[in-house]
Enzyme design. Structure first.
Site, PDB file in Angstrom:
ATOM      1  N   HIS A 238      -4.473   3.199  -4.603  1.00  0.00           N
ATOM      2  CA  HIS A 238      -4.487   1.733  -4.705  1.00  0.00           C
ATOM      3  C   HIS A 238      -4.151   1.244  -6.116  1.00  0.00           C
ATOM      4  CE1 HIS A 238      -6.171  -0.144  -0.904  1.00  0.00           C
ATOM      5  NE2 HIS A 238      -6.061   1.133  -0.627  1.00  0.00           N
TER       6      HIS A 238
ATOM      7  N   ARG B 244       0.841  -1.194   0.000  1.00  0.00           N
ATOM      8  CA  ARG B 244       0.000   0.000   0.000  1.00  0.00           C
ATOM      9  C   ARG B 244       0.881   1.252   0.000  1.00  0.00           C
ATOM     10  NH1 ARG B 244      -2.670  -3.332   3.749  1.00  0.00           N
ATOM     11  NH2 ARG B 244      -4.849  -3.746   3.243  1.00  0.00           N
TER      12      ARG B 244
ATOM     13  N   HIS C 292      -7.848 -10.863   2.061  1.00  0.00           N
ATOM     14  CA  HIS C 292      -9.227 -11.049   1.629  1.00  0.00           C
ATOM     15  C   HIS C 292      -9.676 -12.462   1.993  1.00  0.00           C
ATOM     16  CE1 HIS C 292      -8.708  -7.880  -1.833  1.00  0.00           C
ATOM     17  NE2 HIS C 292      -8.735  -7.329  -0.631  1.00  0.00           N
TER      18      HIS C 292
ATOM     19  N   TYR D  61     -11.793  -6.527  -6.810  1.00  0.00           N
ATOM     20  CA  TYR D  61     -10.765  -5.558  -6.406  1.00  0.00           C
ATOM     21  C   TYR D  61      -9.767  -5.325  -7.544  1.00  0.00           C
ATOM     22  CZ  TYR D  61      -6.902  -3.563  -3.651  1.00  0.00           C
ATOM     23  OH  TYR D  61      -5.893  -2.761  -3.167  1.00  0.00           O
TER      24      TYR D  61
ATOM     25  N   ARG E 159      -1.007  -1.043  -6.158  1.00  0.00           N
ATOM     26  CA  ARG E 159      -1.277  -2.340  -5.527  1.00  0.00           C
ATOM     27  C   ARG E 159      -2.132  -3.218  -6.443  1.00  0.00           C
ATOM     28  NH1 ARG E 159      -1.261  -4.415  -0.247  1.00  0.00           N
ATOM     29  NH2 ARG E 159      -3.155  -5.385   0.546  1.00  0.00           N
TER      30      ARG E 159
ATOM     31  N   LYS F   8      -2.174  -0.899   7.903  1.00  0.00           N
ATOM     32  CA  LYS F   8      -3.632  -0.982   7.995  1.00  0.00           C
ATOM     33  C   LYS F   8      -4.080  -2.091   8.940  1.00  0.00           C
ATOM     34  CE  LYS F   8      -7.814  -0.901   5.233  1.00  0.00           C
ATOM     35  NZ  LYS F   8      -8.379  -0.851   3.874  1.00  0.00           N
TER      36      LYS F   8
END
Length: 202
Positions: free
Chosen positions: A141, A40, A173, A182, A144, A64
């Site tokens: 993002h 990230r 995930h 995603y 990533r 995170k």
């Protein structure tokens, strides 16, 4: 609000790398580290030189997850061979605890220097560099997602399920359909299916 997309075209990726390198080695390596590691932006910007000096891998706890209920564990990311030499040259003369990607400005309120690149600065830099090639859905993002998208798209068909499982673990995930969304892969599949559609002509 638009969904952030990966950069799908490898040719555009190479052009962005070239443009960034021409203007700033810091920005070039920031971009490359993102698309080659899947970290990230919030983790990239806080990296210190010691994390990469004489290393083959970066080891960290993602910011995170360290203070949340998500699984918090150390992760290792290989320093891609394509940028290892550039990275070694870039950090020559830097101290171990310098930020790898320092801000060039001092803080307005505190006057502090030698701080990491600000998230908003990283966003503006990426938006400008990527937007030049007509890509609209750009965000922090994007790097990533680009990493994950190309990791799975370049996997041999027989390794696709395994690679998807790896990505789920890397992204924390629990549902593969979320990982596919995603990475923009469900949209790609839908687009391809619609393009293949053909109604009989009379």
């Amino acid at each position: 609000m638009n969904t952030v997309q990966p950069i799908r075209d490898p040719v555009i990726i190479e052009k962005i790398k070239r443009d960034l390198r021409y203007n700033s080695e810091r920005n070039y390596l920031f971009f490359c580290m993102g698309i080659y590691s899947g970290l990230r932006v919030s983790d990239l910007r806080m990296l210190q030189v010691v994390a990469v000096r004489n290393k083959t891998h970066i080891t960290l706890i993602e910011r995170k997850t360290e203070n949340t209920r998500k699984r918090s564990k150390k992760k290792k990311f290989i320093i891609h061979p394509e940028i290892a030499e550039d990275l070694s040259k870039y950090i020559e003369g830097m101290d171990d605890y310098d930020y790898l990607f320092p801000s060039r400005q001092k803080k307005t309120k505190t006057g502090e220097r030698d701080q990491p690149i600000d998230r908003s600065t990283a966003y503006k830099m990426l938006n400008k560099a990527i937007g030049r090639y007509g890509l609209k859905e750009v965000g922090t993002h994007t790097l990533r997602k680009t990493w994950g998208y190309h990791l799975i798209m370049t996997a041999p068909p027989e390794r696709w399920a395994y690679t998807l499982a790896l990505l789920m673990d890397m992204f924390n995930h629990s549902d593969q359909s979320y990982t596919l969304r995603y990475l923009g892969l469900t949209q790609d599949a839908m687009d391809e299916a619609i393009v293949r559609m053909s109604y009989p002509k009379y």
